[in-house]
Motif scaffolding. Structure first.
Motif, mmCIF file in Angstrom:
data_model
loop_
_atom_site.group_PDB
_atom_site.id
_atom_site.type_symbol
_atom_site.label_atom_id
_atom_site.label_comp_id
_atom_site.label_asym_id
_atom_site.label_seq_id
_atom_site.Cartn_x
_atom_site.Cartn_y
_atom_site.Cartn_z
ATOM 1 N N ASN A 165 9.590 4.195 1.557
ATOM 2 C CA ASN A 165 8.537 3.469 2.250
ATOM 3 C C ASN A 165 7.232 4.249 2.125
ATOM 4 O OD1 ASN A 165 7.165 1.671 3.798
ATOM 5 N ND2 ASN A 165 7.955 2.437 5.764
ATOM 6 N N ALA A 166 6.704 4.257 0.917
ATOM 7 C CA ALA A 166 5.546 5.103 0.627
ATOM 8 C C ALA A 166 4.257 4.295 0.645
ATOM 9 C CB ALA A 166 5.715 5.753 -0.738
ATOM 10 N N ILE A 167 3.138 5.008 0.700
ATOM 11 C CA ILE A 167 1.855 4.359 0.452
ATOM 12 C C ILE A 167 1.330 4.876 -0.877
ATOM 13 C CG2 ILE A 167 1.264 3.940 2.871
ATOM 14 C CD1 ILE A 167 -0.442 6.395 2.838
ATOM 15 N N LEU A 168 0.674 3.952 -1.587
ATOM 16 C CA LEU A 168 0.054 4.289 -2.870
ATOM 17 C C LEU A 168 -1.395 4.677 -2.567
ATOM 18 C CD1 LEU A 168 -0.037 4.256 -6.014
ATOM 19 C CD2 LEU A 168 -0.450 1.792 -5.866
ATOM 20 N N VAL A 169 -1.813 5.862 -3.019
ATOM 21 C CA VAL A 169 -3.166 6.358 -2.726
ATOM 22 C C VAL A 169 -3.911 6.582 -4.024
ATOM 23 C CG1 VAL A 169 -4.492 8.176 -1.585
ATOM 24 C CG2 VAL A 169 -2.234 7.524 -0.702
ATOM 25 N N GLU A 170 -5.099 6.009 -4.154
ATOM 26 C CA GLU A 170 -5.880 6.149 -5.390
ATOM 27 C C GLU A 170 -7.092 7.029 -5.167
ATOM 28 O OE1 GLU A 170 -9.502 5.162 -7.706
ATOM 29 O OE2 GLU A 170 -9.062 4.467 -5.672
ATOM 30 N N GLY A 171 -7.295 8.020 -6.045
ATOM 31 C CA GLY A 171 -8.472 8.874 -5.974
ATOM 32 C C GLY A 171 -9.012 9.198 -7.355
ATOM 33 N N LEU A 172 -9.398 8.177 -8.086
ATOM 34 C CA LEU A 172 -9.959 8.396 -9.427
ATOM 35 C C LEU A 172 -11.453 8.681 -9.346
ATOM 36 C CD1 LEU A 172 -8.007 5.624 -11.360
ATOM 37 C CD2 LEU A 172 -7.666 8.095 -11.484
ATOM 38 N N PRO A 173 -12.053 9.190 -10.430
ATOM 39 C CA PRO A 173 -13.487 9.480 -10.402
ATOM 40 C C PRO A 173 -14.295 8.234 -10.058
ATOM 41 C CG PRO A 173 -12.502 10.295 -12.444
ATOM 42 C CD PRO A 173 -11.457 9.492 -11.736
ATOM 43 N N VAL A 230 4.342 12.796 -2.949
ATOM 44 C CA VAL A 230 4.225 13.601 -1.733
ATOM 45 C C VAL A 230 5.296 13.094 -0.769
ATOM 46 C CG1 VAL A 230 2.793 14.070 0.294
ATOM 47 C CG2 VAL A 230 1.757 14.078 -1.988
ATOM 48 N N ARG A 231 6.152 13.978 -0.296
ATOM 49 C CA ARG A 231 7.255 13.525 0.580
ATOM 50 C C ARG A 231 6.961 13.779 2.056
ATOM 51 N NH1 ARG A 231 9.714 15.489 -3.939
ATOM 52 N NH2 ARG A 231 10.860 13.930 -5.163
ATOM 53 N N GLU A 232 6.175 14.809 2.338
ATOM 54 C CA GLU A 232 5.855 15.180 3.717
ATOM 55 C C GLU A 232 4.358 15.452 3.829
ATOM 56 O OE1 GLU A 232 7.839 15.363 6.262
ATOM 57 O OE2 GLU A 232 9.804 15.153 5.317
ATOM 58 N N PRO A 233 3.736 15.186 4.961
ATOM 59 C CA PRO A 233 4.240 14.628 6.218
ATOM 60 C C PRO A 233 4.529 13.130 6.166
ATOM 61 C CG PRO A 233 1.881 14.964 6.355
ATOM 62 C CD PRO A 233 2.294 15.498 5.033
ATOM 63 N N VAL A 234 3.915 12.412 5.190
ATOM 64 C CA VAL A 234 4.295 10.999 5.004
ATOM 65 C C VAL A 234 4.535 10.788 3.512
ATOM 66 C CG1 VAL A 234 3.014 10.099 6.999
ATOM 67 C CG2 VAL A 234 1.888 10.274 4.779
ATOM 68 N N GLN A 235 5.311 9.792 3.193
ATOM 69 C CA GLN A 235 5.605 9.511 1.787
ATOM 70 C C GLN A 235 4.397 8.882 1.100
ATOM 71 O OE1 GLN A 235 9.143 7.096 1.611
ATOM 72 N NE2 GLN A 235 10.487 8.856 1.989
ATOM 73 N N MET A 236 3.963 9.537 0.017
ATOM 74 C CA MET A 236 2.814 9.001 -0.718
ATOM 75 C C MET A 236 3.029 9.119 -2.225
ATOM 76 S SD MET A 236 -0.588 10.377 1.246
ATOM 77 C CE MET A 236 -0.230 11.653 2.453
ATOM 78 N N ILE A 237 2.522 8.122 -2.936
ATOM 79 C CA ILE A 237 2.375 8.192 -4.397
ATOM 80 C C ILE A 237 0.874 8.274 -4.627
ATOM 81 C CG2 ILE A 237 2.752 6.987 -6.587
ATOM 82 C CD1 ILE A 237 5.369 7.747 -5.229
ATOM 83 N N VAL A 238 0.405 9.399 -5.144
ATOM 84 C CA VAL A 238 -1.041 9.602 -5.270
ATOM 85 C C VAL A 238 -1.448 9.560 -6.742
ATOM 86 C CG1 VAL A 238 -2.993 11.083 -4.673
ATOM 87 C CG2 VAL A 238 -0.937 11.080 -3.237
ATOM 88 N N VAL A 239 -2.509 8.788 -7.027
ATOM 89 C CA VAL A 239 -3.050 8.690 -8.388
ATOM 90 C C VAL A 239 -4.302 9.537 -8.505
ATOM 91 C CG1 VAL A 239 -3.934 7.162 -10.172
ATOM 92 C CG2 VAL A 239 -2.266 6.302 -8.523
ATOM 93 N N ALA A 249 6.105 2.312 -3.229
ATOM 94 C CA ALA A 249 4.930 1.989 -2.416
ATOM 95 C C ALA A 249 5.073 0.601 -1.786
ATOM 96 C CB ALA A 249 3.656 2.065 -3.249
ATOM 97 N N LYS A 250 4.757 0.543 -0.486
ATOM 98 C CA LYS A 250 4.817 -0.733 0.233
ATOM 99 C C LYS A 250 3.418 -1.150 0.686
ATOM 100 C CE LYS A 250 9.433 -0.964 0.416
ATOM 101 N NZ LYS A 250 9.686 -0.053 -0.738
ATOM 102 N N MET A 251 2.432 -0.337 0.331
ATOM 103 C CA MET A 251 1.061 -0.602 0.758
ATOM 104 C C MET A 251 0.142 0.302 -0.062
ATOM 105 S SD MET A 251 -0.703 -1.261 4.098
ATOM 106 C CE MET A 251 -2.495 -1.195 4.118
ATOM 107 N N THR A 252 -1.096 -0.166 -0.308
ATOM 108 C CA THR A 252 -2.035 0.583 -1.146
ATOM 109 C C THR A 252 -3.270 1.010 -0.367
ATOM 110 O OG1 THR A 252 -1.320 -0.629 -3.110
ATOM 111 C CG2 THR A 252 -3.483 0.431 -3.226
ATOM 112 N N TYR A 253 -3.688 2.252 -0.513
ATOM 113 C CA TYR A 253 -4.983 2.715 -0.011
ATOM 114 C C TYR A 253 -5.798 3.235 -1.183
ATOM 115 C CZ TYR A 253 -3.550 2.491 4.880
ATOM 116 O OH TYR A 253 -3.138 2.045 6.107
ATOM 117 N N THR A 254 -6.963 2.657 -1.405
ATOM 118 C CA THR A 254 -7.861 3.218 -2.412
ATOM 119 C C THR A 254 -8.995 3.911 -1.688
ATOM 120 O OG1 THR A 254 -9.218 1.215 -2.644
ATOM 121 C CG2 THR A 254 -7.254 1.349 -4.003
ATOM 122 N N LEU A 255 -9.344 5.098 -2.189
ATOM 123 C CA LEU A 255 -10.375 5.907 -1.529
ATOM 124 C C LEU A 255 -11.587 5.997 -2.440
ATOM 125 C CD1 LEU A 255 -8.038 8.819 -0.312
ATOM 126 C CD2 LEU A 255 -8.469 6.603 0.777
#
Lengths: 255, 255, 255, 255
Positions: D17-25, D77-86, D114-120
């Motif tokens: 149950n991860a979140i997908l996190v985007e941090g591209l240039p 990233v497994r801790e503190p929350v599950q994340m897939i980071v780009v 990933a069950k949800m996406t956050y783009t930064l």
């Protein structure tokens, strides 16, 4: 891959020993005037249209309220010599599109019996000349030497032949047939029937047929009027380009 | 997908342990001069040509009336060391085309026995230097350290290597072999045989062969003459670009 | 190939004898205002969205914190006449993308029962006119002549119809149905509800339905406000384009 | 279709149950600084690299003589929350490439749980602000309202979100998951760790984890130094672009 749709206009049988002739729009519209004159004089029959997804994304509007589609057209000429002639109101827009289109034009030509390719075009020299020279370039040295006997010149400028007139030679070679480009000297900024006539004279001598030139100038004048209108349209298009989306350039790297 | 046609010139067997050497046109034509000299000196045999649909959509015209196609060529060199050398008169035009082409160049190299890639190029510094330095960059730190022993420099500018010289390193890595780029310092606005010679000296020392440099300068002069003509042609092309279709820009959002 | 994703919003059965109506953004947003008014007045139901990979690579931000995706939408109208209406916030960016999109729009229209296509748009004349004329262009001379009876004009400028409004005629013909483009005279630099109204009046007369115009002006005002914001956003995007990667231009031939 | 190569770095099992996190240039490199800080602080493991054929056609050169490939990287990233980071050193260059890349990024994220996406990202305002606001936009109104409780703002400019940060929301929706973009106010012409910190503070509060900010500024300084070098390289590339082939523009319609 750039999609190209074939629209069959008429069933025709492949010729036995034809030449493929290209006369698409280009500098001075030399090739176009020459090839259209061939089709009109020898009553070429249109048998196929090509719609390439890299043509300008538009239709043209005729004065009778009909639209003219952007396409390339194949005509079959059986007499006095067998020819597959390519006419059209446009070339492909992008370099990649030009490759795919030239490949297709040669493939269709060969399918319908072409054993050799002639591309007709202009060679811009930036000034008006009284008697336009005709330059030739060929896919083999043997062929080039043979052409020389007909009084064509070889270019010494180290330059190139851009668009279908050049790439159809590449694809002819890659498909196992030879090709020649005949280029009429032309100022470059005018529709040039005189140069087209010079090209046509050499071409008919090389291939071995006679062609009446009486109506060539008249046809060139019609084309000039038409192109003048297109030019005006393009200016309008430029004026009207709003609202405008952010360009590719602008869209990069904003996040 | 951007289509690339392979045209086989000669059947050759794959080498056992070759290096893939790239010398396509680039800044100062440093890599091109160096790689052509290798092919000429060691009597490399051309065995394959590539025609990429993202090359400039044209043919070049030679003074003897023949046309030269835009392509990349593979040469096989068996002595003094096994090499697969890539020459050519162009690189791909678009970024995407450059990726597809570099991928293909490396795949062909590996197919014919390459176990390692060397790309040769120039590094533009904007001014003439008496003794051009040779810079190196490698796909692993171990490899970079080994190169250092041959007196090459590492760049400190944080910049990059653009085109085939860079992307062939990427595709070497992705295909399981290592790669090195050797860059000769060069002003950037001149054809630079001196820089090519410097690159070649390092390269031959690293790989372990001797090469006679006598004819390198002469060959570079021929290339310069040729490029001068191309430059003139391009200026003409720019002058002659009419009639001109509405640009992509203009066509957007008019309806 | 340029990918286009279909997102089904609602299951609907194909109509028996519908017309396909296009009102995408374009000059003066004439077609867009007219087609949206049709959908609102006749309570069109959205049943399909298209996401084309050549749309602007962005989402729009609404004031309530939600995002609006770039897409084209299909609406089904059953009364007073059967219509499949295409709305949307964008056209495709590149010429090739415009071809693929227009092809898809016509294919979907035919799949849901369209037997004929009407594209609605503006014809920019660079100045404000009191009573905007409505111009028509059709895929056959017979059709053009029929239209003339409804008081539409034929353009004499020799120009064209760019984008979906033009290319959907091409793909209608290629798919065996006829098409008409109705163009309202418009200055070109303003959102123009008056021209939209003129187009709608002709269109409803030709097709044979009545439509209340009361809310058209109000809707056009909302659209104008929205577009004003977009324009501001684009200016910001232009301002903010840094860091910027080397452009395609710059990347060529550096090695 | 634009090719994207996956290079697996490490076998990892999909998260539950991860979140997908985007941090591209992107603008101010706000998203990139924030996402890199997450990966460093929580010891994210790189498990996959993507090589897109629409990335800049180059490699970057490090000071130790190695090359850095242009790519996007996935970290788990497994801790503190599950994340897939780009993360990554680039976005795709063309609009179409940006669509294909964003689609792939979301597909990989979902594949790995990933069950949800956050783009930064950054939101350029053209001036320096003391306390940068954080703006949010979401794929549903419900989600937007929930975000509001965390003190984020909604943009009133009617603008958009360009590049991966925007399109990953589109592809999240098309693939059945929701998405949010968090944008930190930033001047737009500076690398902006302060804005990145503000985004990170909101993000950690929304998702529910604590993160130490001590090293964020230091890391941002390193990035700034690196970007300064890139900028210089780009200027050199611009200077050195010769010999230059005829541009697409020039090549059209010459024949």
């Amino acid at each position: 891959m750039i999609k190209i749709i074939e629209r069959k206009i008429k069933d025709v049988e492949a010729l036995e020993n034809a030449i493929l002739v290209e006369g698409l729009p280009g500098i001075g519209h030399v090739g176009r005037i020459a090839a259209e004159h061939i089709v009109r004089e020898f009553k070429g029959e249109k048998f196929l249209e090509l719609y390439c997804y890299d043509f300008p994304p538009q239709v043209l509007v005729n004065e009778n309220g009909t639209v003219e589609f952007m396409n390339n057209e194949f005509y079959i000429v059986r007499e006095p010599v067998q020819m597959i002639v390519v006419l059209g109101n446009t070339q492909a827009l992008s370099p990649i599109g030009q490759y795919y289109l030239a490949e297709k034009l040669v493939e269709v030509g060969i399918k319908y019996g072409a054993k050799m390719t002639y591309t007709l075009g202009g060679f811009g020299v930036g000034k008006i000349t009284d008697v336009p020279k005709v330059y030739a370039a060929a896919t083999s040295e043997e062929l080039a030497n043979k052409l020389k006997e007909y009084g064509v010149e070889f270019r010494k400028d180290g330059g190139g032949i851009v668009g279908a007139a050049g790439l159809m030679l590449t694809f002819s070679k890659l498909n196992g047939i030879e090709g020649v480009c005949l280029m009429g000297e032309t100022p470059g900024y005018l529709v040039d029937p005189k140069s087209a006539r010079a090209v046509l004279e050499k071409f008919s001598k090389i291939v071995g047929f006679e062609i009446d030139m009486k109506e060539l100038e008249e046809r060139a004048k019609d084309m000039e009027k038409f192109l003048e209108k297109i030019r005006k349209f393009e200016e309008e298009v430029m004026m009207q380009q709003q609202p405008k989306p952010p360009s590719d350039e602008d869209l990069r790297y904003i996040g």
